[in-house]
Design an enzyme around this catalytic site. Sequence first.
Site, PDB file in Angstrom:
ATOM      1  N   HIS A 314       0.724  -1.004   0.048  1.00 33.11           N
ATOM      2  CA  HIS A 314       0.010   0.071  -0.092  1.00 33.11           C
ATOM      3  C   HIS A 314       0.901   1.272  -0.016  1.00 33.11           C
ATOM      4  CE1 HIS A 314      -4.289  -1.094   0.477  1.00 33.11           C
ATOM      5  NE2 HIS A 314      -3.638  -2.435   1.014  1.00 33.11           N
ATOM      6  N   LYS A 505      -8.853  14.341   3.591  1.00 34.26           N
ATOM      7  CA  LYS A 505      -7.770  12.915   3.413  1.00 34.26           C
ATOM      8  C   LYS A 505      -7.122  13.073   4.800  1.00 34.26           C
ATOM      9  CE  LYS A 505      -6.214  14.393  -0.614  1.00 34.26           C
ATOM     10  NZ  LYS A 505      -6.377  13.028  -1.526  1.00 34.26           N
ATOM     11  N   ARG A 506      -6.179  12.267   5.114  1.00 36.10           N
ATOM     12  CA  ARG A 506      -5.384  12.476   6.283  1.00 36.10           C
ATOM     13  C   ARG A 506      -4.667  13.507   6.048  1.00 36.10           C
ATOM     14  NH1 ARG A 506      -5.610   8.545  10.600  1.00 36.10           N
ATOM     15  NH2 ARG A 506      -3.779   9.412  11.332  1.00 36.10           N
ATOM     16  N   LYS A 511       0.882  14.674   1.066  1.00 27.77           N
ATOM     17  CA  LYS A 511      -0.339  14.877   0.356  1.00 27.77           C
ATOM     18  C   LYS A 511      -0.463  16.365   0.262  1.00 27.77           C
ATOM     19  CE  LYS A 511      -2.955  11.120   2.580  1.00 27.77           C
ATOM     20  NZ  LYS A 511      -3.526  10.295   1.535  1.00 27.77           N
ATOM     21  N   THR A 612      -8.278   6.702  -3.007  1.00 30.39           N
ATOM     22  CA  THR A 612      -9.618   6.109  -3.507  1.00 30.39           C
ATOM     23  C   THR A 612     -10.472   7.320  -3.379  1.00 30.39           C
ATOM     24  OG1 THR A 612      -9.714   5.302  -1.139  1.00 30.39           O
ATOM     25  CG2 THR A 612      -9.307   3.698  -2.914  1.00 30.39           C
ATOM     26  N   LYS A 616     -14.038   8.842  -5.662  1.00 34.25           N
ATOM     27  CA  LYS A 616     -15.589   9.105  -5.118  1.00 34.25           C
ATOM     28  C   LYS A 616     -15.876  10.506  -5.542  1.00 34.25           C
ATOM     29  CE  LYS A 616     -14.399   6.449  -1.003  1.00 34.25           C
ATOM     30  NZ  LYS A 616     -13.374   6.310   0.212  1.00 34.25           N
TER      31      LYS A 616
END
Length: 778
Positions: A314, A505-506, A511, A612, A616
């Site tokens: 992952h 998101k986290r 990110k 993911t 969405k």
Amino acid sequence: SWLASRAKLLLTNKLWCRIYYLSLEFYMGRTLQNTMVNLGLQNACDEAIYQLGLDLEELEEIEEDAGLGNGGLGRLAACFLDSMATLGLAAYGYGIRYEFGIFNQKIVDGWQVEEADDWLRYGNPWEKARPEYMLPVHFYGRVEHSPEGVKWVDTQVVLAMPYDTPVPGYKNNTVNTMRLWSAKAPNDFNLQEFNVGDYIEAVLDRNLAENISRVLYPNDNFFEGKELRLKQEYFVVAATLQDIIRRFKSSKFGCQDPVRTSFETFPDKVAIQLNDTHPALSIPELMRILVDVEKVDWDKAWEITKQTCAYTNHTVLPEALERWPVSMFEKLLPRHLEIIYALNQMHLDRVAALYPGDIDRLRRMSVIEEGDCKRINMAHLCVIGSHAVNGVARIHSDIVKNTVFKDFYELDPEKFQNKTNGITPRRWLLLCNPGLADVIAEKIGEDFVTDLSQLKKLLDFIDDETFIRDVAKVKQENKLKFSAYLEEHYKVKINPSSMFDIQVKRIHEYKRQLLNCLHAITLYNRKSDPSKSFVPRTIMIGGKAAPGYHMAKMIIKLITSIGEVVNNDPYVGDKLKVIFLENYRVSLAEKVIPAADLSQQISTAGTEASGTGNMKFMLNGALTIGTMDGANVEMAEEAGEENLFIFGMRVEEVEALDRQGYNAREYYDRIPELRQAIDQISSGFFSPRDPGCFRDVVNMLMHHDRFKVFADYEAYIKCQGQVDQLFMDPREWTKKVIRNIACSGKFSSDRTITEYAREIWGVEPSATKIPPPNLPRD
């Protein structure tokens, strides 16, 4: 091809194979509405509740989220369970029933504060305790070698109590099971102390055993080598494997007597999927059971183990890879350490035979890392102990083959596969966006719910004025509904006709929420420049930071501080708002995603394995601004790059910049708007009461930013300008939205699971609908 012939062979053998999805996280969210949707009961229940003078939505809001996961990895497991049931696979999810899931996030004075998530306080109506299947799990002790074999003795026992949650497929009368283990102390736990009179202390000590399933570790993409975490990992594996073997031996349905004694057919009947390295101990534990308990020959046991297990990787971030100290293993799992050493020796003998004299390769490929602190590399253990290794998006699987596991790929290229992640269209369209689902069904029928590729039919309606109007109307209704929700729960008033620009998101440096912050500041600084077109925007950022992750917590403080300044500037009015969405979780995602206009997927190329959330947003009619990273690459391929806002460095350019050396100051000196934004953060413009508040953030960005925020700033700002331009033309914007929705079919978890089933587990999904329980079976 080899893969096709192997799959064909497996299919003939594995007709009655059971699939076991092992994960330390299952981020399920709420269950009531999902169950009604999948059983086709939503309208009936809605009507019945209404007749009682109640509101179903109010009832749904009372349910606690089952937050037994951190982010993408745990939510993926939940989507996979839904797809496996919908595809009629005999599949089980196995994990831990954490008493406390992911913490609740409160924002106090702009800072994140964690609160325990006591989700079981009022009980959990969806679970059924199964004490009759309680199993012992052993820790500590020592190993005895004798002519009769090997014994692990003098262990401490903890009991694993299973709790079963039903997982219904979509309208096919199939219900699978998620079985979560809870730790219980045996009755004689530490009662030796009773003999010396400390009975009370002995009973209180039972908590030590039961702490194993107390709380979810709140780290996402970060390895924390705590003994309790290793206990959790072994606990779920040991209990699950006993269950798997019990079921394998009792082949007849409902039969408790052991029927099978030979393990020859084990890999034909059992497929174990390891969701990341967290359940990696399945490999040595299965070896231990086969060799020590079932007396299977070592080499045969190793073949069985490899053919049974498969591993999903992952992440490629080095800080996320699990590397456990050997000393911890020696104390906690002495027999497993011996087995890992033996497996590693076999593996290294093979490598040495194929690459004579290549000592460095042996060092790189060893499961045991030498050094001041000897460590076990769990990813290496997973690769040598599995018949299939997969990444979760095409670009990620390529990186896995070319860098992280390059040596292993050269050794066994046929092991490596790609399985691009997906999301369940039941929860992420039908449940959360019924308005859009209805508009789509009106045009193309309802079959897309179980075959998302049918959305391609919407391409015929891209110029259909009625359809364009309907899609835009649904989005506007979702935005109004979310605005009302924000006003009620967060006491913020936003402009529902502004662009809803969302990054949820986290919170993590890779990110790049910081890049989003710099854009917000840049827009704010342009407020008084009449030459710059100003499209009203509401920038919303949400997500939790790991409690020990200082920089992530600073990023949250920066977002809230920018919001303080921007949202209270009368000159800006409702043209720009910056909002931090507190306590982002599955049930909040179901509200915010359908309301989004713009989805931010802006990680440094090569760092986000898949993502993911990006899928969405695409399915729910938001346009994506993103880098060529993770599944963004395949989204751009499906919809056409011109229908996403793609910017920034590609993986090759990031690597080239690494080689020449990234110098942040160069960008700071060259780009006036960037310099202005950084100077404002640095000088305390956004933190007047504590001017030095963000010195760590600025210092990181200027001197040791692994994720190269400044290098993509210029391209990002320019790309955001293109977003503004398009947003001012609602018809063209909506046409792009329709194209994105129409091209999102690939990203259904049904497609992902079908690929796992055929190419890894060797089973064939089935569209057969089981007759309902009230009808007689043939």
